[in-house]
Write an enzyme that holds these catalytic residues in place. Structure first.
Site, PDB file in Angstrom:
ATOM      1  CE  LYS A 120      -3.946  -2.520  -0.364  1.00  0.00           C
ATOM      2  NZ  LYS A 120      -3.277  -3.898  -0.466  1.00  0.00           N
ATOM      3  CD  GLU A 292      -7.922  -1.245  -1.293  1.00  0.00           C
ATOM      4  OE1 GLU A 292      -6.746  -1.892  -0.134  1.00  0.00           O
ATOM      5  OE2 GLU A 292      -9.304  -1.820  -0.558  1.00  0.00           O
ATOM      6  NE  ARG A 296      -9.011  -9.229  -4.615  1.00  0.00           N
ATOM      7  CZ  ARG A 296     -10.322  -8.339  -4.228  1.00  0.00           C
ATOM      8  NH1 ARG A 296     -11.393  -9.464  -5.231  1.00  0.00           N
ATOM      9  NH2 ARG A 296     -11.008  -8.083  -3.139  1.00  0.00           N
TER      10      ARG A 296
END
Length: 449
Positions: A120, A292, A296
């Site tokens: 992050k 963020e 996926r």
């Protein structure tokens, strides 16, 4: 770059997302290989796949998180690609590397992109350099609570503590005043270490009453990137999404264009390909900040599919084959409104405690604009060792009000007997006047505080 046809896909997942991928394979003429643990032998994904391999006992480390066993199953079945779905190994760069070393096509982004966006603090740095707005906060990871508190004192409260390797709300705590910082930091750090094996934390200024807006992107291996509009995922319980919809009631065309361009810029900065989601916080003055990137497919991807007509799972497979994007940005239009709610085997009246057991009777709603993504069936025994989500109910209407009406109707028709579920809870939630008005903060305060 040459295209490389995929003939056999091993699905390294379970439940409704595994079923979703199996169906996409079937429609594309691709042989599907399912894996299962010993308690999942009767699961729907194990029954629907062209081939199923039991890879171990129910413990995750011995089955769905065992990279060696999954790759062994891929070799045994002759699979030339692996689709990880979401969760489990979907954002594990080590697994991507192992697939590459074994000459198995990983249907997802590169190891480098996953590592860059999975850390992050590194993701914040990359976004700042790319000119994507980020939440005010620390730019370096911290390990020591005292050092972190000094940073928080300078930043001003409230702040939010986050795990550098975090996700899904784990390793995250909101600190409202200095006196509670040290205890909450220790709790978050311990949670991060248990969940991710990483003690690195970072701090951000906590922005209250913001919306959680995420942008779906698709990118190929040739540098082409498009966005498919935003999803509003602001209604959450303990940082876990409850209801998702698109388009957001708070986003107009001008803002959609701005935030979409920022998401594309983020994907390019990460050298990203495949499907992915760039998540932002949107404040009450319509300022948005990068939070963020999820590297996926997302649980809530169906709402985007319903309003755009794009099959995201199939596009992931085509991108993995080396095909260029079939869409340009001008091809993407948002048609109508879609809402998804997650159906869980849990008891809301007892603190949302999971409720495994056997589904004794089942009736699924249907009709125009109603979609159910699920792996349950009558007689199915929900195991106690996995996530409690058993279905996703997704509706599509001409506008938001029609979508809400369809959702209410579908929830009233849902029958699941034998286990407790949150169906009635979801019905009551969407029946609130505040939900109709789009007041997500009222919903969160009154339902999940």
């Amino acid at each position: 770059m040459e295209t490389s046809p995929i003939k056999r896909i091993l699905i390294a997942n379970r439940g409704e997302i595994a079923v979703r991928i199996i169906r996409a394979c079937r429609e594309m003429g691709i042989h599907s290989v399912a894996i299962c643990s010993d308690v999942d032998k009767e699961a729907l994904h194990a029954q629907l796949a062209d081939e199923t391999i039991c890879i171990g006992p129910h413990k995750l480390k011995d089955s769905y998180l065992s990279m060696e066993r999954i790759l062994s199953a891929a070799f045994a079945s002759g699979a030339d690609a692996i689709h990880p779905g979401f969760g489990f190994l979907s954002e594990n760069s080590k697994f991507v590397k192992m697939c590459k070393e074994c000459h198995i096509n990983f249907i997802g982004p590169s190891m480098e992109s996953i590592e860059k966006m999975g850390n992050k603090s590194e993701a914040r740095r990359v976004m700042k350099e790319a000119g994507v707005p980020v939440i005010p906060g620390g730019d370096v990871p911290v390990f020591d609570a005292i050092e972190a508190k000094k940073m928080a004192d300078e930043m001003g409260y409230p702040v939010i503590i986050k795990a550098v390797s975090g996700g899904g709300g784990k390793g995250m705590r909101i600190v409202k005043e200095a006196g509670e910082f040290l205890d909450l930091f220790a709790t978050a750090q311990k949670e991060s270490e248990n969940a991710f094996g990483d003690r690195a934390m970072y701090l951000e200024k906590y922005l209250a009453d913001c919306r959680h807006i995420e942008v779906q992107i698709l990118a190929d291996k040739y540098g082409n990137v498009i966005h498919l509009g935003e999803r509003d995922c602001s209604i959450q319980r303990k940082h876990q999404k409850v209801i998702e919809e698109t388009p957001s009631a708070a986003v107009d065309e001008a803002l959609r264009s701005q935030i979409g361009k920022a998401a594309i810029k983020a994907a390019k900065a990460a050298n990203y390909y495949s499907a992915g989601t760039v998540e932002f916080l949107l404040d009450q003055d319509n300022h948005f900040y990068f939070m963020e990137m999820n590297t996926r497919i997302q649980v809530e991807h169906p709402v985007t599919e319903l309003v755009t007509g794009v099959d995201l799972v199939k596009e992931m497979i085509r991108i993995a084959m080396g095909e260029p994007l079939r869409y340009k940005q001008e091809d993407i239009t948002i048609n109508g409104h879609a809402i998804e709610c997650r159906i869980n085997a849990e008891n809301p009246e007892k603190g949302f405690v999971p409720c495994p057991g056997t589904i004794e009777s089942l009736h699924l709603p249907g009709g125009n604009g109603i979609r159910i993504d699920s792996a349950m069936y009558q007689g199915y025994k929900i195991p106690s060792c996995y996530d409690s989500m058993i279905a996703k109910l997704i509706v599509h209407g001409e506008d938001r009000e029609e979508a809400i009406s369809k959702l209410r109707s579908a929830l009233s028709e849902f029958v699941i007997e034998g286990v407790d579920t949150n169906v009635e809870f979801q019905y009551n939630l969407i029946d609130e006047e505040a939900f109709h008005k789009g007041d997500v903060n009222w919903i969160n305060r009154n339902y999940f505080s």
